[in-house]
Design an enzyme around this catalytic site. Structure first.
Site, PDB file in Angstrom:
ATOM      1  N   HIS A  32      -7.723   3.757   8.377  1.00  0.00           N
ATOM      2  CA  HIS A  32      -7.585   4.475   6.928  1.00  0.00           C
ATOM      3  C   HIS A  32      -7.090   3.571   6.020  1.00  0.00           C
ATOM      4  CE1 HIS A  32      -5.887   7.921   4.463  1.00  0.00           C
ATOM      5  NE2 HIS A  32      -7.021   8.378   4.609  1.00  0.00           N
ATOM      6  N   LYS A  77      -6.714   0.582   2.927  1.00  0.00           N
ATOM      7  CA  LYS A  77      -7.508   0.267   1.876  1.00  0.00           C
ATOM      8  C   LYS A  77      -6.799  -0.822   1.366  1.00  0.00           C
ATOM      9  CE  LYS A  77      -8.006   4.767   1.661  1.00  0.00           C
ATOM     10  NZ  LYS A  77      -6.916   6.079   2.283  1.00  0.00           N
ATOM     11  N   ASP A 121      -7.852 -14.477  -2.794  1.00  0.00           N
ATOM     12  CA  ASP A 121      -7.351 -16.116  -2.735  1.00  0.00           C
ATOM     13  C   ASP A 121      -5.839 -16.138  -2.135  1.00  0.00           C
ATOM     14  OD1 ASP A 121      -9.560 -17.004  -3.727  1.00  0.00           O
ATOM     15  OD2 ASP A 121      -9.325 -17.002  -5.672  1.00  0.00           O
ATOM     16  N   HIS A 174      -4.498  13.087  -4.532  1.00  0.00           N
ATOM     17  CA  HIS A 174      -4.667  12.135  -3.102  1.00  0.00           C
ATOM     18  C   HIS A 174      -3.566  11.015  -3.089  1.00  0.00           C
ATOM     19  CE1 HIS A 174      -7.366   9.495  -0.761  1.00  0.00           C
ATOM     20  NE2 HIS A 174      -7.414  10.454   0.141  1.00  0.00           N
ATOM     21  N   LYS A 184      -0.469   8.878  -2.393  1.00  0.00           N
ATOM     22  CA  LYS A 184       0.589   8.882  -1.127  1.00  0.00           C
ATOM     23  C   LYS A 184       1.828   7.888  -1.581  1.00  0.00           C
ATOM     24  CE  LYS A 184      -3.748   8.423   0.819  1.00  0.00           C
ATOM     25  NZ  LYS A 184      -4.099   9.890   0.974  1.00  0.00           N
ATOM     26  N   ASP A 192      15.967   7.885  -4.594  1.00  0.00           N
ATOM     27  CA  ASP A 192      17.164   7.529  -5.520  1.00  0.00           C
ATOM     28  C   ASP A 192      16.461   6.800  -6.339  1.00  0.00           C
ATOM     29  OD1 ASP A 192      18.542   8.915  -3.607  1.00  0.00           O
ATOM     30  OD2 ASP A 192      19.369   7.110  -2.564  1.00  0.00           O
TER      31      ASP A 192
END
Length: 475
Positions: free
Chosen positions: A219, A221, A226, A393, A395, A400
């Site tokens: 899952h 991405k 370089d 979508h 995450k 704090d």
């Protein structure tokens, strides 16, 4: 008629015998007790209905896969240690001052590193503008990995860019998940391979069996250019991530750009995945020796091949570290018992716990289960918000005034135990302030929900929510 009855009885008996062996396999391999009980009970009582789902969602030959992946991971770790120069050693934070970071180096096997710079990319336009600009400037190597790639406007733009850079002499590695990209036509990847792009599909099993295995997907991405710049977050490659596809538009997602010594750990994460998929080590480059900034970063790769449940433990550690504020955005809120327990404990400590969820559903079963968990969270004092403009979508986690995490992991069992995920935890007040500003803008476009969302729902819908919750181990 007697012969027909005998044949049917023999077939049923064979199913039950196979079901017994499959149940034993489930007991030995499924990580959680509820999951093992559910699979074993189904396989023993109704094997003719449970065997095919177990092939699709269960462990299959997962034990061998775990052992093989650990072997590859050990090899890659040895390679990384051989690459570490003195400048990298100087960036290692041996004793992180924030309690939310102290367990993570031992949990992940990766050092907590200083000398980094992280830039927030708050939507699809900013994310792909930055990724495409970096790829256009690539001189030597580009590592590209996505869970989903579509053959649409954005996907073809990426394809053309990778082909152009490969023709210019840049080594391009393109890794995609075979199930996440099940709708990607073969000519898309063949075109890139013909242009010199090294292409490979990630699959937990070889050959035909992988078509039936919906769990244990990659899952992640990740794009690394370089060895200097890395991009990770929630965006896949498709028009919907640019807000171009109703009814979920506008799409709300977040990515980050990372520079500094943490980029090497992100490269190593890609290298492990590529080595599993293609059986070769990709070309890796050391980041520049000079610090890119003053930020402390901890790379947190996680997956079902880990010796411990890294992703779930990461969330537990981060939530336990919160003293004043804990804000989480997640598209899927289906926490396990450990994570749900520490969320409730955070409220009892007086922490401002807020969770931002989608107001629209992309998966109805998950949305139903999330609604029930949201009700239970509200009863425990957790504030739950639903994002109104479009599908959420992203995450992201803010702890704090210093810690912030951005990555690919959702707050559900699929991310905790079934998928390979990748998160970067940062310790920097200025960056945390930027994340705070972004989340405040998101909360301003959301509505806080109460118990009525569940209690006022029709009886059949509430029953459906409880039924959906039964599938939490695979959602």
């Amino acid at each position: 008629m007697l012969l027909s009855t005998s044949v049917v009885a023999t077939i049923v008996l064979c199913f039950h015998v196979i079901g017994v062996f499959a149940a034993m396999h489930a007991v030995m391999t499924v990580r959680t007790a509820p999951g093992a009980i559910a699979w074993a009970g189904s396989l023993l009582l109704i094997p003719y209905l449970a065997l095919v789902p177990y092939l699709v969602f269960g462990s299959s030959n997962f034990v061998g896969y775990v052992n093989a992946r650990r072997f590859y991971r050990a090899q890659m770790r040895e390679l990384r240690h051989g690459m570490e120069p003195r400048e990298r050693e100087a960036c290692i934070v041996r004793q992180p001052h924030h309690p939310g970071l102290r367990a993570l180096p031992r949990l992940t096997g990766l050092h907590c590193l200083s000398g980094n710079h992280v830039q927030l990319l708050v939507d699809g336009q900013a994310t792909f503008a930055a990724i495409f600009a970096a790829l256009k400037s690539a001189r030597r190597v580009a590592l590209v990995q996505f869970f989903i790639v579509h053959d649409d406007e954005l996907g073809r733009e990426l394809q053309a860019l990778l082909c152009e850079r490969a023709a210019a002499g840049v080594e391009i590695y393109f890794l995609y998940d075979s199930i996440g990209c099940h709708a990607l036509p073969g000519h898309y990847v063949r075109r890139m391979a013909e242009c010199g792009v090294k292409v490979s599909a990630f699959a937990p099993h070889r050959g035909f069996v992988n078509r039936f295995q919906l769990n244990f997907r990659n899952h992640r991405k990740l794009v690394v250019v370089d060895g200097e710049r890395a991009f990770i977050g929630g965006h896949n490659v498709g028009n919907e991530y640019m807000g171009r596809r109703p009814p979920l538009a506008p799409w709300r997602d977040t990515h980050i750009e990372v520079r500094g010594p943490a980029v090497l750990d992100l490269q190593m994460t890609f290298a492990e995945d590529w080595y599993w998929a293609a059986r070769e080590v990709p070309t890796l480059l050391l980041p520049p020796p000079e610090p890119a900034g003053a930020m402390v970063c901890q790379v947190v790769p996680s997956g079902p091949a880990d010796s411990q449940e890294t992703c779930s433990l990461f969330f537990v550690e981060a939530i336990q570290a919160a003293r004043n504020r804990l804000w989480i955005t997640t598209p899927y809120f289906v926490p396990d018992e450990a994570v749900f327990a520490v969320l409730r404990l955070a409220v009892l400590r007086g922490v401002d716990v807020r969770i931002l969820m989608p107001g629209r559903a992309d998966h109805k079963v998950v949305f139903a289960a999330s609604t029930l968990y949201a009700y239970q969270a509200i009863c425990a004092g957790i504030r739950i918000y639903r994002y109104i403009p479009g599908f959420l979508h992203q995450k992201v986690m803010l702890i704090d005034d210093e810690l912030a995490a951005v990555g690919t992991a959702n707050l559900d069992n699929r991310s905790f135990r079934l998928n390979f995920e990748l998160t970067v935890m940062t310790a920097d007040r200025a960056f945390a302030s930027q994340v705070e500003g972004m989340l405040l803008a998101d909360f301003a476009q959301a509505r806080e929900i109460g118990r009525d969302e569940y209690l006022a729902a029709p009886g059949p819908r509430r029953v459906a929510m409880h039924v959906a919750k039964l599938f939490a181990p695979i959602l």
